[in-house]
Design an enzyme around this catalytic site. Structure first.
Site, PDB file in Angstrom:
ATOM      1  N   ASP A 115       0.846  -1.196   0.000  1.00 59.21           N
ATOM      2  CA  ASP A 115       0.000   0.000   0.000  1.00 59.21           C
ATOM      3  C   ASP A 115       0.884   1.249   0.000  1.00 59.21           C
ATOM      4  O   ASP A 115       1.580   1.523   0.983  1.00 59.21           O
ATOM      5  CB  ASP A 115      -0.902  -0.023   1.241  1.00 59.21           C
ATOM      6  N   ASP A 116       0.873   1.975  -1.097  1.00 61.46           N
ATOM      7  CA  ASP A 116       1.601   3.246  -1.227  1.00 61.46           C
ATOM      8  C   ASP A 116       3.116   3.084  -1.328  1.00 61.46           C
ATOM      9  O   ASP A 116       3.863   4.031  -1.028  1.00 61.46           O
ATOM     10  CB  ASP A 116       1.283   4.199  -0.068  1.00 61.46           C
ATOM     11  N   CYS A 153      -6.112   4.350  -3.873  1.00 67.26           N
ATOM     12  CA  CYS A 153      -6.408   3.010  -3.360  1.00 67.26           C
ATOM     13  C   CYS A 153      -7.654   2.379  -3.961  1.00 67.26           C
ATOM     14  O   CYS A 153      -7.583   1.335  -4.610  1.00 67.26           O
ATOM     15  CB  CYS A 153      -6.561   3.070  -1.835  1.00 67.26           C
ATOM     16  N   LYS A 178      -6.303  -4.940   3.567  1.00 67.40           N
ATOM     17  CA  LYS A 178      -7.140  -3.788   3.232  1.00 67.40           C
ATOM     18  C   LYS A 178      -8.130  -4.114   2.120  1.00 67.40           C
ATOM     19  O   LYS A 178      -7.751  -4.597   1.056  1.00 67.40           O
ATOM     20  CB  LYS A 178      -6.235  -2.627   2.819  1.00 67.40           C
ATOM     21  N   HIS A 182     -11.360  -1.682   1.304  1.00 64.58           N
ATOM     22  CA  HIS A 182     -11.613  -0.330   0.785  1.00 64.58           C
ATOM     23  C   HIS A 182     -12.503  -0.317  -0.442  1.00 64.58           C
ATOM     24  O   HIS A 182     -12.330   0.503  -1.353  1.00 64.58           O
ATOM     25  CB  HIS A 182     -10.286   0.383   0.503  1.00 64.58           C
ATOM     26  N   HIS A 240       1.142   2.491   4.095  1.00 65.51           N
ATOM     27  CA  HIS A 240       0.237   3.648   4.130  1.00 65.51           C
ATOM     28  C   HIS A 240       0.360   4.354   5.477  1.00 65.51           C
ATOM     29  O   HIS A 240       0.619   3.716   6.501  1.00 65.51           O
ATOM     30  CB  HIS A 240      -1.193   3.137   3.939  1.00 65.51           C
ATOM     31  N   ASP A 252      -0.242  -0.527  -5.032  1.00 68.49           N
ATOM     32  CA  ASP A 252      -1.564  -0.090  -5.510  1.00 68.49           C
ATOM     33  C   ASP A 252      -1.530   1.289  -6.142  1.00 68.49           C
ATOM     34  O   ASP A 252      -2.513   1.708  -6.764  1.00 68.49           O
ATOM     35  CB  ASP A 252      -2.598  -0.152  -4.386  1.00 68.49           C
ATOM     36  N   ASN A 253      -0.447   2.003  -6.005  1.00 70.17           N
ATOM     37  CA  ASN A 253      -0.241   3.306  -6.660  1.00 70.17           C
ATOM     38  C   ASN A 253       1.180   3.740  -6.350  1.00 70.17           C
ATOM     39  O   ASN A 253       1.929   3.017  -5.672  1.00 70.17           O
ATOM     40  CB  ASN A 253      -1.254   4.362  -6.184  1.00 70.17           C
ATOM     41  N   LYS A 313       1.650   9.618  -5.447  1.00 75.16           N
ATOM     42  CA  LYS A 313       0.254   9.224  -5.227  1.00 75.16           C
ATOM     43  C   LYS A 313      -0.705  10.397  -5.463  1.00 75.16           C
ATOM     44  O   LYS A 313      -0.392  11.533  -5.141  1.00 75.16           O
ATOM     45  CB  LYS A 313       0.100   8.704  -3.796  1.00 75.16           C
TER      46      LYS A 313
END
Length: 488
Positions: A26-27, A64, A117, A119, A209, A267-268, A290
């Site tokens: 994540d991130d 996300c 996660k 979301h 994140h 994810d990004n 991001k």
């Protein structure tokens, strides 16, 4: 002889049912891993990438929810109305008419498990992973989560958001979330080996994140990293790296790694210090991060790993530069597992990239364009790649370049600024760091790409972004101090 050898290797990879695991960071920033020049300690990820197949032009969405929606459905977010991040306290959710990958793989006889996660909506239990195709779920529903308290929100609206299937997981309080997730993975893999069914597992921890919190043990390699926020991030990356290494070891101990396919991806792009409530990632030399549609926001880390029967030896160590997008993961898994493509949901946007990924000669692949985001309402959230050209329409967000060490922001390039700095055209083959805006030089290409964007908007599948208001009675103070479904 070579063609026969390749074909035989492809057949060998499909003799047994394939286990599939997605390991999602994540991130994670482009330059947050050692194999891209970071000073962060990532020996496990680096080795897996170098011994696997690196996806050098793998694209995600800029945030996300859109990426997770695209991954789970094989559809562009503008075809499901999920172009924007879902907010807590709202009824936003991935529409139920779209099958998730959990449902699709379950239909193929797989046991399916989601860890980490989600979301993709939480206001009703029908939006939970276990009601959308997954046999089990341990994780959280909102966009961010405390690593020890497992809470979400801010101010007066902080509440628990940690779940074991559809029950609040209060017993995990105070335990670092990656530890909880690894325990759950061990349980899942033990059950998988006993059932002898093929498995599909999404392992998507909170790392890295925000909120930034030191893990249980720190890493000496991070001692000289500054400022404090970046030092925390360095240690969190170190813990995540160990976690990824342990994911692989879990499959090896169970004796099923030989028949396992792993996709690792972010994810990004990494969240930089420019983003509101941002982090301290670097995507250097890529531009921005991001939430931006510059390369630093959407060109994501990605590689493929797996057992010897899955990844041919001649493909290991290769770097693939063909265009690939997260919507391609679903059909690509079908290709790798030799599942019937006719069983894929009708109307998906992804394409099967498996033959290109493992081919020693195919460097172009089946994809020639990526609509990074399409949005009719307003013009500040639209971008597209067609061949070597990339068009961004709308104001630049979180612009600039963030170096690795020392961690500094370099001002964004100003070359070729036109239209109030609202239109950008780059040749990303010749200019991958997006230094030279050539929109003023090639107006016909800008017009062609704008027309291509319009063609997506004018399809019957296009949907405007879901965005609902916070519902009275949905917040933690009204629900025993937790973020719980409030529609049921």
């Amino acid at each position: 002889m070579f063609v026969v050898f390749v074909a035989a290797s492809m057949a060998l990879a499909t003799e047994k049912p394939l286990h599939v695991v997605f390991a999602i960071c994540d991130d994670c920033g482009w330059a947050d891993v050692g194999y891209h020049g970071s000073d962060f300690p990532t020996p496990n990820i680096d080795e897996l990438a170098r011994d696997g197949i690196r996806l050098d032009r793998f694209y995600a969405q800029a945030m996300c929810t859109p990426t997770r929606s695209a991954t789970m459905t094989g559809r562009y977010p503008f075809n499901t109305g999920t172009q924007q991040v879902f907010q807590a306290g709202t009824t936003d959710h991935l529409p139920l008419e779209y099958k998730t990958m959990g449902q699709v793989m379950s239909d193929e006889g797989y046991s399916t498990h989601y860890i980490g996660k989600w979301h993709l909506g939480y206001a009703s239990y029908s939006y939970f992973p276990t009601n959308r195709g997954f046999d089990s779920f341990v994780g959280y529903m909102q966009g961010r989560n405390g690593f020890y308290a497992h809470d979400a929100g801010g101010g007066d609206n902080v509440g628990l958001d940690f779940w074991n299937n559809t029950e609040l997981y209060r017993e995990a309080d105070g335990v670092y979330s990656n530890t909880v997730f690894l325990q759950e993975l061990n349980r899942v893999v033990d059950n998988v080996t006993q059932s002898q069914k093929p498995s599909f597992v999404v392992f998507s921890p909170a790392s890295v994140h925000v909120r930034l919190e030191y893990p249980p043990a720190n890493y000496s390699a991070c001692d000289g990293v500054s400022p404090v926020g970046r030092n925390k991030l360095c240690n969190m990356i170190g813990n995540f790296d160990e976690t990824v290494g342990e994911v692989v070891e879990t499959y090896k101990r169970a004796g099923i790694w030989e028949d396992t396919l792993m996709f690792f991806f972010s994810d990004n792009g990494g969240a930089t210090s420019a983003e509101t409530r941002g982090s301290f990632s670097s995507n250097f030399p890529l531009r921005a991060g991001k939430v931006s549609f510059f390369e630093g926001g959407v060109r994501a880390l990605g590689f493929v790993q797996g057992g010897e029967s899955v990844i041919p030896h001649y493909a290991r160590g290769s770097i693939k530069s063909n265009l690939m997008h997260v919507v391609d993961l679903l059909p690509t898994v079908f290709g790798a597992a030799r599942l019937r493509s006719s069983n894929l949901p009708a109307g998906i946007d992804g394409v099967n990239q498996w033959r290109t990924i493992i081919s020693p000669i195919d460097m172009t692949g089946p994809r020639t364009e990526i609509p990074i985001n399409i949005q009719r309402r307003g013009n500040n959230r639209t971008a597209i790649i067609v061949g070597e050209w990339k068009l961004l329409v709308g104001g630049a967000r979180n612009d600039g370049h963030w170096t690795i060490s020392p961690y500094l922001k370099l001002d964004p390039p100003t070359h070729g600024a036109i239209d109030g700095n609202n239109t950008f055209l780059f040749n990303i083959y010749d200019d991958p760091t997006e230094q030279f805006n050539v929109a003023g030089i090639y107006p016909s290409i800008v017009a062609d790409l704008r027309s291509r964007i319009a063609s997506y908007v004018n399809t019957t599948s296009y949907l405007e972004p879901l965005r609902t208001e916070v519902v009275p009675g949905s917040l933690p103070p009204d629900n025993g101090g937790a973020w719980v479904p409030f529609l049921d």
